[in-house]
Write a protein that holds these residues in place. Structure first.
Motif, short mmCIF file in Angstrom:
data_model
loop_
_atom_site.label_atom_id
_atom_site.label_comp_id
_atom_site.label_asym_id
_atom_site.label_seq_id
_atom_site.Cartn_x
_atom_site.Cartn_y
_atom_site.Cartn_z
N VAL A 283 42.43 56.03 48.91
CA VAL A 283 43.81 56.05 48.78
C VAL A 283 44.42 57.46 48.46
O VAL A 283 45.42 57.98 48.90
N ASP A 284 43.50 57.94 47.43
CA ASP A 284 43.91 59.33 46.93
C ASP A 284 43.96 60.27 48.30
O ASP A 284 44.67 61.14 48.66
N LEU A 285 43.01 60.11 48.82
CA LEU A 285 42.66 61.16 50.02
C LEU A 285 43.53 60.73 50.95
O LEU A 285 44.18 61.67 51.74
N ALA A 286 43.92 59.45 51.21
CA ALA A 286 45.03 59.20 52.20
C ALA A 286 46.33 59.64 51.98
O ALA A 286 47.22 59.97 52.82
N GLU A 287 46.67 59.82 50.57
CA GLU A 287 48.12 60.36 50.31
C GLU A 287 47.93 61.78 50.73
O GLU A 287 48.99 62.34 51.15
N GLU A 288 46.93 62.55 50.40
CA GLU A 288 46.97 63.90 51.01
C GLU A 288 47.20 63.90 52.29
O GLU A 288 47.91 64.87 52.87
N LYS A 289 46.26 63.16 53.06
CA LYS A 289 46.48 63.26 54.61
C LYS A 289 47.92 62.96 55.11
O LYS A 289 48.14 63.54 55.88
N ILE A 290 48.37 61.81 54.69
CA ILE A 290 49.76 61.34 54.99
C ILE A 290 50.84 62.59 54.90
O ILE A 290 51.53 62.97 55.96
N LYS A 292 50.14 65.87 54.67
CA LYS A 292 49.85 66.91 55.61
C LYS A 292 50.09 66.66 57.14
O LYS A 292 50.99 67.28 57.65
N GLU A 293 50.05 65.53 57.35
CA GLU A 293 50.38 64.98 58.89
C GLU A 293 51.74 64.77 59.17
O GLU A 293 52.04 65.24 60.11
N SER A 294 52.54 64.33 58.04
CA SER A 294 53.80 64.13 58.57
C SER A 294 54.56 65.29 58.49
O SER A 294 55.30 65.69 59.37
N ILE A 295 54.32 66.30 57.66
CA ILE A 295 54.76 67.71 57.92
C ILE A 295 54.40 68.30 59.11
O ILE A 295 55.27 69.01 59.79
N GLU A 296 53.01 68.16 59.29
CA GLU A 296 52.61 69.11 60.57
C GLU A 296 53.42 68.29 61.66
O GLU A 296 53.53 69.26 62.69
N LYS A 387 49.95 73.85 48.37
CA LYS A 387 48.99 75.12 48.90
C LYS A 387 48.00 74.91 50.09
O LYS A 387 48.25 75.73 50.93
N GLU A 388 47.34 73.86 49.89
CA GLU A 388 46.42 73.44 51.02
C GLU A 388 47.21 73.22 52.40
O GLU A 388 46.83 73.84 53.56
N ILE A 389 48.17 72.52 52.11
CA ILE A 389 49.05 72.24 53.44
C ILE A 389 49.82 73.44 54.12
O ILE A 389 49.64 73.73 55.14
N LEU A 390 50.07 74.25 53.14
CA LEU A 390 50.69 75.56 53.36
C LEU A 390 49.66 76.27 54.25
O LEU A 390 50.16 76.95 55.34
N GLU A 391 48.29 76.42 53.83
CA GLU A 391 47.37 77.36 54.79
C GLU A 391 47.19 76.65 56.15
O GLU A 391 47.13 77.18 56.99
N ASN A 392 47.21 75.17 56.23
CA ASN A 392 47.16 74.60 57.32
C ASN A 392 48.12 74.86 58.26
O ASN A 392 48.09 75.24 59.32
N VAL A 393 49.43 74.57 57.92
CA VAL A 393 50.74 74.82 58.57
C VAL A 393 50.76 76.34 59.15
O VAL A 393 51.24 76.53 60.19
N ASN A 394 50.48 77.26 58.23
CA ASN A 394 50.50 78.72 58.47
C ASN A 394 49.31 78.77 59.77
O ASN A 394 49.88 79.54 60.54
N LYS A 395 48.26 78.37 59.63
CA LYS A 395 47.32 78.53 60.87
C LYS A 395 48.06 78.04 61.98
O LYS A 395 47.95 78.81 63.24
N MET A 396 48.66 76.78 62.11
CA MET A 396 49.06 76.05 63.19
C MET A 396 50.16 76.94 63.63
O MET A 396 50.29 77.16 65.03
N LEU A 397 51.12 77.48 62.80
CA LEU A 397 52.35 78.14 63.29
C LEU A 397 51.82 79.43 64.26
O LEU A 397 52.17 79.91 65.18
N LYS A 398 50.47 80.20 63.53
CA LYS A 398 50.27 81.36 63.95
C LYS A 398 49.88 80.98 65.37
O LYS A 398 50.11 81.88 66.16
N SER A 399 48.72 80.13 65.50
CA SER A 399 48.52 79.92 67.04
C SER A 399 49.51 79.43 67.77
O SER A 399 49.70 79.98 69.07
N ASN A 400 50.65 78.71 67.14
CA ASN A 400 51.57 78.29 68.09
C ASN A 400 52.53 79.52 68.71
O ASN A 400 52.97 79.39 69.70
N LEU A 401 52.53 80.44 67.83
CA LEU A 401 53.31 81.63 68.24
C LEU A 401 52.71 82.71 68.81
O LEU A 401 53.01 83.57 69.29
#
Length: 403
Positions: A283-290, A292-296, A387-401
């Motif tokens: 459940v804890d892991l799920a919370e993190e994942k959700i 992350k995913e909804s923002i992404e 912080k972790e989500i930020l890193e992820n999103v950052n990477k994603m944006l970087k490649s998207n752009l």
DNA sequence: CGAGATTCATGTGAAGTATACCTTTAGGCTTAA
DNA sequence: AAGCCTAAAGGTATACTTCACATGAATCTCGTA
């Protein structure tokens, strides 16, 4: 290699599956029984009942926070209503539209165009005068003697993007129609929405008001239990897992949707790691994942320029230690340099200001207009992701752009 | 010392522009009698 | 002559730009105690 993959599949099949029917936990699932909403449902049903005698029911305004069962209950009542009307051959048409940004119905033109489409007439996405589309719609709806119920979900979004003109026209439409009748069920999660409305629209939209209070932890638990019963195989979920999901969701203004998501994702995680039951840590892991995913997911769908603006903002925010804010001007400068690097033409600061406001509305960042006195007026932008989500999103944006 | 004026950096509204797309209309070409 | 296609004309929505004015508290100014 081939053998290893084969083993994975073999093993997967040999395990007893976690889910027996995963769809039951999805947001799209419409249960037959909606616990703890009996009162609201019967209120709405009583208001709408006159439809069945071909009388015009009152317009309804429904509000409550996200995940309090508004859309679900409204849909449920409508479904029942249309079942009966069909059986007894009573003319009734129900249309459900979501006015969320980026959806089909987020401007006056698009809303009316979509309505016309619901009546089976194709309308171009652009090019026609709005008045022309109104005309098409009027004729379509007035063709037969039918009562139409229009459910407008997230109606508040419609207002702040294009004013209350549409609503004014729609609430007045009955006076123009010869045969048909139109009634509106507005659903909003912003309570103040109704106060920003033109008084004439307000009084007619707000003829009846139904409030959906947040669920408390116990109620969420009931909901989860009921759904888990059918969604999972026996013995997969324990009482404590459900309690934990309920508690997490109750912490956030009693959002049942979130609780269901948590349970589903926790199940998926457990399944993937090859367990035969869900544990609390899932459940804890799920919370993190959700989160992350909804923002992404939201960010992925953003237009390129918004992504660039967001990227600029995150670049600045990343280097800020504990929650120091960033200001529009700084973002604009970084944004411009991002544009140069991607060799695209930068938007004006005027536009970027609007984009930042939009990002705030989407809940991706937290922007607030403040005055720094002598040092001007600006938006103060804060981060609202981990912080972790930020890193992820950052990477994603970087490649998207393409950086 | 405090009330009022000043100031800054950008918010915000209105009006204009570019783009993509729509319908209508008129001309031109084809076709079939 | 009728039918069909095409291209131009005239119009719109949307996303964006340009222009101009609005904001609101920190700071400054200056008269007064």
């Amino acid at each position: 290699m081939g053998v290893a993959v084969e083993n994975i599949f073999e093993e997967y099949l040999s395990k007893r599956p976690i889910f027996s029917n995963k769809d039951i936990l999805s947001i799209k699932y419409k249960p037959d029984n909606i616990p703890h909403r009996e009162e609201q449902i019967s209120t709405v049903a009583k208001i709408l009942a006159p439809c069945l005698r071909k009388e015009n029911p009152s317009n309804i305004f429904i509000y409550g926070k996200t995940g309090t069962g508004k859309s679900l209950s409204a849909n449920y009542v409508c479904k029942q209503l249309s079942n009966i009307s069909e059986k007894k051959d009573i003319p009734l048409k129900i249309i459900y539209l979501n006015c969320k940004m980026g959806k089909v119905a987020d401007t006056e033109y698009r809303l009316i165009a979509q309505l016309s489409r619901e009546f089976g007439k194709e309308v171009p996405a652009t090019g026609l005068p709005t008045s022309e589309v109104y005309k098409i719609f009027y004729e379509l709806i007035d063709e037969k003697e039918v009562i139409t119920l229009l459910v407008l979900d997230e109606i508040d979004r419609l207002l702040d993007k294009c004013g209350d003109e549409v609503l004014y026209n729609l609430t007045r439409i009955n006076q123009e129609l010869e045969n048909a009748k139109l009634n509106i069920i507005g659903i909003s999660n912003d309570v103040t929405f109704i106060n920003n409305l033109d008084p004439r629209v307000r009084s007619s939209l707000n003829e009846e008001e139904v409030v959906f209070p947040p669920y408390d932890a116990l109620q969420i638990k009931d909901i989860l239990k009921e759904r888990a019963e059918d969604a999972f195989n026996n013995g997969v979920v324990s009482e404590s897992v459900i309690s934990k999901c309920a508690a997490y969701a109750a912490r956030e203004h009693g959002d049942a949707r979130r609780a269901l998501d948590l349970l589903r994702v926790a199940g998926e995680l457990a399944e993937r790691t090859g367990k035969d039951k869900i544990e609390e840590e899932d459940v804890d892991l799920a919370e993190e994942k959700i989160e992350k995913e909804s923002i992404e997911e939201v960010i992925e769908k953003l237009p390129k320029q918004s992504q660039a603006v967001l990227y600029a903002a995150l670049l600045l925010l990343k280097n800020r230690e504990n929650k120091e804010p960033v200001y529009t001007g700084e973002i604009y400068d970084v944004y411009k340099s991002v544009c140069i690097r991607t060799s695209s033409k930068p938007l004006t600061q005027r536009r970027v200001s609007d984009l930042i406001a939009e990002l705030d509305m989407l809940g991706i960042i937290n922007a607030k207009v403040i005055s720094k006195g002598r040092y001007g007026r600006t938006r103060e932008i804060l981060l609202c992701m981990s912080k972790e989500i930020l890193e992820n999103v950052n990477k994603m944006l970087k490649s998207n752009l393409g950086l």
